[in-house]
Design a protein around this motif. Structure first.
Motif, short mmCIF file in Angstrom:
data_model
loop_
_atom_site.label_atom_id
_atom_site.label_comp_id
_atom_site.label_asym_id
_atom_site.label_seq_id
_atom_site.Cartn_x
_atom_site.Cartn_y
_atom_site.Cartn_z
N HIS A 1 -49.33 -96.66 -10.97
CA HIS A 1 -49.92 -96.05 -9.77
C HIS A 1 -49.04 -96.34 -8.54
O HIS A 1 -48.76 -95.43 -7.75
N LEU A 2 -48.61 -97.57 -8.38
CA LEU A 2 -47.79 -97.93 -7.22
C LEU A 2 -46.43 -97.24 -7.26
O LEU A 2 -45.91 -96.83 -6.22
N VAL A 3 -45.86 -97.07 -8.44
CA VAL A 3 -44.60 -96.33 -8.57
C VAL A 3 -44.82 -94.88 -8.17
O VAL A 3 -43.98 -94.29 -7.47
N MET A 4 -45.93 -94.31 -8.57
CA MET A 4 -46.23 -92.92 -8.18
C MET A 4 -46.34 -92.80 -6.66
O MET A 4 -45.86 -91.81 -6.08
N LEU A 5 -46.96 -93.77 -6.01
CA LEU A 5 -47.06 -93.75 -4.54
C LEU A 5 -45.68 -93.80 -3.91
O LEU A 5 -45.37 -93.01 -3.01
N ALA A 6 -44.86 -94.75 -4.35
CA ALA A 6 -43.51 -94.89 -3.78
C ALA A 6 -42.68 -93.64 -4.03
O ALA A 6 -41.97 -93.15 -3.13
N GLU A 7 -42.76 -93.08 -5.23
CA GLU A 7 -42.00 -91.86 -5.53
C GLU A 7 -42.46 -90.68 -4.69
O GLU A 7 -41.65 -89.87 -4.25
N ALA A 8 -43.75 -90.58 -4.44
CA ALA A 8 -44.27 -89.49 -3.60
C ALA A 8 -43.73 -89.61 -2.18
O ALA A 8 -43.35 -88.60 -1.57
N ILE A 9 -43.69 -90.81 -1.66
CA ILE A 9 -43.16 -91.02 -0.30
C ILE A 9 -41.66 -90.74 -0.27
O ILE A 9 -41.16 -90.08 0.65
N LEU B 1 -42.21 -85.55 9.73
CA LEU B 1 -41.98 -86.56 8.70
C LEU B 1 -43.21 -87.43 8.53
O LEU B 1 -43.65 -87.69 7.41
N ALA B 2 -43.79 -87.86 9.64
CA ALA B 2 -45.00 -88.69 9.58
C ALA B 2 -46.11 -87.98 8.83
O ALA B 2 -46.76 -88.56 7.96
N GLU B 3 -46.31 -86.73 9.14
CA GLU B 3 -47.35 -85.95 8.47
C GLU B 3 -47.06 -85.81 6.98
O GLU B 3 -47.97 -85.96 6.14
N ALA B 4 -45.82 -85.56 6.63
CA ALA B 4 -45.45 -85.39 5.21
C ALA B 4 -45.65 -86.69 4.42
O ALA B 4 -46.12 -86.66 3.28
N VAL B 5 -45.31 -87.82 5.03
CA VAL B 5 -45.46 -89.11 4.34
C VAL B 5 -46.94 -89.41 4.09
O VAL B 5 -47.33 -89.78 2.98
N VAL B 6 -47.77 -89.23 5.11
CA VAL B 6 -49.20 -89.49 4.95
C VAL B 6 -49.79 -88.56 3.89
O VAL B 6 -50.53 -88.99 3.00
N LYS B 7 -49.44 -87.30 3.96
CA LYS B 7 -49.96 -86.31 3.01
C LYS B 7 -49.55 -86.67 1.57
O LYS B 7 -50.37 -86.62 0.66
N ALA B 8 -48.30 -87.06 1.38
CA ALA B 8 -47.82 -87.41 0.03
C ALA B 8 -48.55 -88.63 -0.51
O ALA B 8 -48.98 -88.65 -1.67
N TYR B 9 -48.70 -89.65 0.32
CA TYR B 9 -49.38 -90.87 -0.10
C TYR B 9 -50.83 -90.58 -0.48
O TYR B 9 -51.30 -90.98 -1.54
N LEU B 10 -51.53 -89.86 0.38
CA LEU B 10 -52.94 -89.58 0.11
C LEU B 10 -53.13 -88.62 -1.05
O LEU B 10 -54.15 -88.68 -1.74
N ARG B 11 -52.17 -87.74 -1.29
CA ARG B 11 -52.27 -86.82 -2.43
C ARG B 11 -52.35 -87.63 -3.73
O ARG B 11 -53.17 -87.35 -4.60
N VAL B 12 -51.51 -88.65 -3.84
CA VAL B 12 -51.53 -89.51 -5.03
C VAL B 12 -52.85 -90.29 -5.08
O VAL B 12 -53.49 -90.37 -6.14
N GLN B 13 -53.27 -90.85 -3.96
CA GLN B 13 -54.52 -91.60 -3.92
C GLN B 13 -55.71 -90.71 -4.29
O GLN B 13 -56.58 -91.11 -5.04
N THR C 1 -45.17 -98.29 6.99
CA THR C 1 -45.50 -98.54 5.58
C THR C 1 -46.60 -99.58 5.45
O THR C 1 -47.53 -99.41 4.65
N ALA C 2 -46.52 -100.63 6.25
CA ALA C 2 -47.57 -101.66 6.21
C ALA C 2 -48.91 -101.06 6.61
O ALA C 2 -49.95 -101.36 6.01
N ALA C 3 -48.90 -100.18 7.61
CA ALA C 3 -50.14 -99.53 8.04
C ALA C 3 -50.70 -98.65 6.92
O ALA C 3 -51.90 -98.67 6.64
N LEU C 4 -49.83 -97.91 6.27
CA LEU C 4 -50.27 -97.01 5.21
C LEU C 4 -50.81 -97.76 4.01
O LEU C 4 -51.93 -97.53 3.57
N TYR C 5 -50.04 -98.69 3.49
CA TYR C 5 -50.46 -99.44 2.30
C TYR C 5 -51.58 -100.42 2.62
O TYR C 5 -52.33 -100.80 1.74
N GLY C 6 -51.72 -100.81 3.87
CA GLY C 6 -52.77 -101.73 4.26
C GLY C 6 -54.07 -101.05 4.62
O GLY C 6 -55.15 -101.56 4.34
N THR C 7 -53.97 -99.88 5.24
CA THR C 7 -55.16 -99.17 5.71
C THR C 7 -55.90 -98.49 4.58
O THR C 7 -57.11 -98.62 4.44
N VAL C 8 -55.19 -97.74 3.77
CA VAL C 8 -55.84 -96.94 2.72
C VAL C 8 -56.58 -97.82 1.71
O VAL C 8 -57.75 -97.58 1.43
#
Length: 192
Positions: A54-62, A77-89, A146-153
């Motif tokens: 799961h974590l590899v999928m998150l990193a690969e999506a980003i 870029l910010a929007e694309a990163v958030v969207k990719a991360y949440l798509r996997v989640q 990255t800390a905000a993304l992986y920490g918040t979600v």
């Protein structure tokens, strides 16, 4: 092995982490428990592998979102990163509570750290090449994002996130990322 991973996710989804066991996974995968143990010596090893995947999928999506948005405006870029991360989640929204508990129970800090380092590196590279990016330290900006993304979600993944809440989370996280990036750009452009 794919059948075992798929069966593991199905058993986690249907039975939850408390009732999860390798016998149920083997039965669902259509293999013997002995075959399952050839790949994973115990329940913890299997759960660890599922979390790692799961974590590899998150990193690969980003990484993919960053590659696809090189030279783009940093807010895109910010929007694309958030969207990719949440798509996997959100693709595994019903498993988020179990994955969250697995990470706590198995002390998966090292796995999470690896995923966050990969993600931060991709974001820093993209920030450095962004058409409108001028950051004094893109690496630090990327690590903060990255800390905000992986920490918040994960903080709200201890419960199942509905699709509507996922859409709202995407809006809120994107706004947070874009605001931070704007503030960093303004900070760099102001003389000390």
């Amino acid at each position: 092995m794919e059948a075992i991973f798929e069966a593991t996710l199905q058993v986690l989804s249907s039975d939850g982490l408390i009732r999860f066991n390798t016998t149920r996974v083997a039965r669902r995968a259509g293999v013997s428990v002995g075959t399952l143990y050839q790949y994973f010596p115990n329940k913890q090893a299997l759960l660890f592998a599922v979390l790692e995947r799961h974590l590899v999928m998150l990193a690969e999506a980003i990484e993919k979102a960053c590659d696809e948005n090189r030279h783009a405006a940093v807010e895109m870029l910010a929007e694309a990163v958030v969207k990719a991360y949440l798509r996997v989640q959100m693709a595994q929204a019903e498993l988020s509570p179990a994955l969250y508990r697995i990470s706590l129970e198995l002390d998966a800090r090292e796995l999470t750290e690896l995923a966050t380092r990969r993600s931060a590196k991709a974001i820093a590279t993209s920030l450095s090449t962004a058409g409108d990016g001028d950051f004094s330290d893109p690496r630090l900006v990327a690590e903060t994002l990255t800390a905000a993304l992986y920490g918040t979600v994960p903080a709200f993944c201890h419960r199942v996130l509905s699709e509507a809440n996922g859409v709202e989370a995407q809006k809120q996280l994107t706004m947070m990322f874009q605001s931070y990036i704007r503030a960093q750009k303004a900070h760099v452009s102001q003389p000390e």
